[in-house]
Design an enzyme around this catalytic site. Structure first.
Site, PDB file in Angstrom:
ATOM      1  N   ASP A 108    -105.643  78.750  89.083  1.00 57.43           N
ATOM      2  CA  ASP A 108    -105.434  79.887  89.974  1.00 57.43           C
ATOM      3  C   ASP A 108    -105.944  79.572  91.380  1.00 57.43           C
ATOM      4  OD1 ASP A 108    -104.667  82.446  90.687  1.00 57.43           O
ATOM      5  OD2 ASP A 108    -106.524  83.382  89.987  1.00 57.43           O
ATOM      6  N   TRP A 129    -105.305  79.534  98.749  1.00 57.16           N
ATOM      7  CA  TRP A 129    -105.627  78.270  99.434  1.00 57.16           C
ATOM      8  C   TRP A 129    -104.672  78.099 100.621  1.00 57.16           C
ATOM      9  CZ3 TRP A 129    -103.111  73.858 100.825  1.00 57.16           C
ATOM     10  CH2 TRP A 129    -103.900  72.735 101.142  1.00 57.16           C
ATOM     11  N   HIS A 140     -98.855  75.622  96.204  1.00 59.72           N
ATOM     12  CA  HIS A 140     -98.438  75.115  94.890  1.00 59.72           C
ATOM     13  C   HIS A 140     -98.220  73.590  94.954  1.00 59.72           C
ATOM     14  CE1 HIS A 140     -98.325  79.093  93.335  1.00 59.72           C
ATOM     15  NE2 HIS A 140     -97.281  79.494  94.046  1.00 59.72           N
ATOM     16  N   SER A 166     -96.447  81.643  84.030  1.00 61.61           N
ATOM     17  CA  SER A 166     -96.546  82.656  82.960  1.00 61.61           C
ATOM     18  C   SER A 166     -95.262  83.494  82.898  1.00 61.61           C
ATOM     19  CB  SER A 166     -97.739  83.574  83.219  1.00 61.61           C
ATOM     20  OG  SER A 166     -97.453  84.444  84.289  1.00 61.61           O
ATOM     21  N   ASN A 195     -95.067  85.593  85.858  1.00 63.36           N
ATOM     22  CA  ASN A 195     -94.785  84.972  87.159  1.00 63.36           C
ATOM     23  C   ASN A 195     -93.327  85.107  87.598  1.00 63.36           C
ATOM     24  OD1 ASN A 195     -97.177  82.246  86.670  1.00 63.36           O
ATOM     25  ND2 ASN A 195     -97.426  84.175  87.762  1.00 63.36           N
ATOM     26  N   ARG A 214     -92.602  87.204  90.713  1.00 65.29           N
ATOM     27  CA  ARG A 214     -92.979  86.774  92.071  1.00 65.29           C
ATOM     28  C   ARG A 214     -91.740  86.687  92.979  1.00 65.29           C
ATOM     29  NH1 ARG A 214     -98.258  83.092  92.320  1.00 65.29           N
ATOM     30  NH2 ARG A 214     -99.445  84.371  90.888  1.00 65.29           N
TER      31      ARG A 214
END
Ligand code: FPP
Length: 267
Positions: A24, A29, A41, A69, A72, A75
């Site tokens: 995660d 970031w 990513h 997941s 996900n 998204r």
């Protein structure tokens, strides 16, 4: 469940047989650097390479990564597409190194949910690395822990209705055989980066006795050194599997409670 034993590291430390990681923090970031989440990513994929390489070197037999997941899929489309492309890149760029290093790639979850190009790239990677016997790298793709449990229950119910399975035959080992994780042993060490302290539907059944380590760092900052630190924390834990400390100390070994495969017991 696959029989194996916890190995011992060079300095006498115990190496967990099965390490699972919730990777995660890629988005944060990137955002902290004014970058698109997709770039987080991509940097996360670099950290994956380092984690795989270090795990192999340490003698970890099973490394399972939460790459995508079932949740996900909600998204933004461009982020999902970027992740699907990254998986293709990873499969193409890493295949030779993975095979050369004896790493077998495995998938849990619903590979059939993935776009065709990604699915094919992953299927080819699985095939190309199928003889690896040093470490099993499992990618959780379109994976949900609850879904895996429910699907197993449904498949058993269908077979019981058809008279192919007797309810009294269903124990934990038999149940686990119906899950997409059937070839994996229980998780010994579950690591989550990103600062959150939850398991987010990851390996709910398989982590029953896992040691949990939560790191405040974002996944792209995960390094070999961080993995070693997690193993140090793991080594500091007494794994009791429901027994008392005295029982564990007295026996010299921790026995995994019935009905798990006795070969699965940690030393
Ligand atoms: C969670 O961080 C991470 C993901 C949903 C994807 C993980 C993917 C990779 C590490 C790269 C691709 C994988 C392989 C195996 C090549 P997040 O986006 O939820 O971070 P945030 O909490 O900061 O938003």
């Amino acid at each position: 469940m696959a029989p194996a034993h916890n190995g011992n590291g060079k300095n006498g430390s115990k190496i967990p047989r099965h390490v699972a990681i919730i990777m995660d923090g890629n988005g944060r970031w990137a955002q902290a650097r004014g970058l698109d989440r997709a770039e987080g990513h991509a940097e996360g994929a670099r950290a994956v390479r380092e984690a795989v390489e270090t795990s192999t070197r340490l003698g970890i037999k099973y490394l399972t990564l939460y790459a995508f997941s079932v949740a996900n899929w909600q998204r933004p489309r461009h982020e999902v597409e970027a992740l699907m492309r990254l998986l293709i890149e990873f499969a193409k760029q890493e295949r030779h190194d993975l095979r050369q290093n004896g790493i077998r790639v495995n998938v849990i979850g619903n590979l059939e949910d993935l776009p065709t190009a990604t699915r094919h790239a992953v299927e080819e990677l699985i095939e190309y690395t199928r003889d690896g016997d040093r470490m099993t790298l499992t990618l959780a793709l379109s994976y949900g822990g609850r879904q895996d449990i429910v699907e197993a229950a449904r498949s058993l119910a269908v077979r019981a209705r058809a008279g192919l399975v007797l309810p009294e035959d269903i124990d934990e080992t038999f149940f686990h055989r119906q899950m997409t994780t059937h070839s994996l042993p229980d998780v010994d060490l579950l690591i989550r980066t990103g600062g959150e302290t939850r398991v987010s539907d990851f390996l709910l059944f398989e982590s029953a006795y896992a040691e949990l380590v939560f790191l405040p760092i974002m996944w792209p900052d995960f390094t070999a050194g961080r993995l070693l630190e997690c193993i140090e924390v793991y080594n500091g834990k007494e794994r009791r599997f429901g027994k008392t400390s005295e029982q564990v100390q007295g026996s010299g070994a921790v026995v995994v409670p019935h009905p798990f495969d006795p070969l699965d017991r940690p030393s």
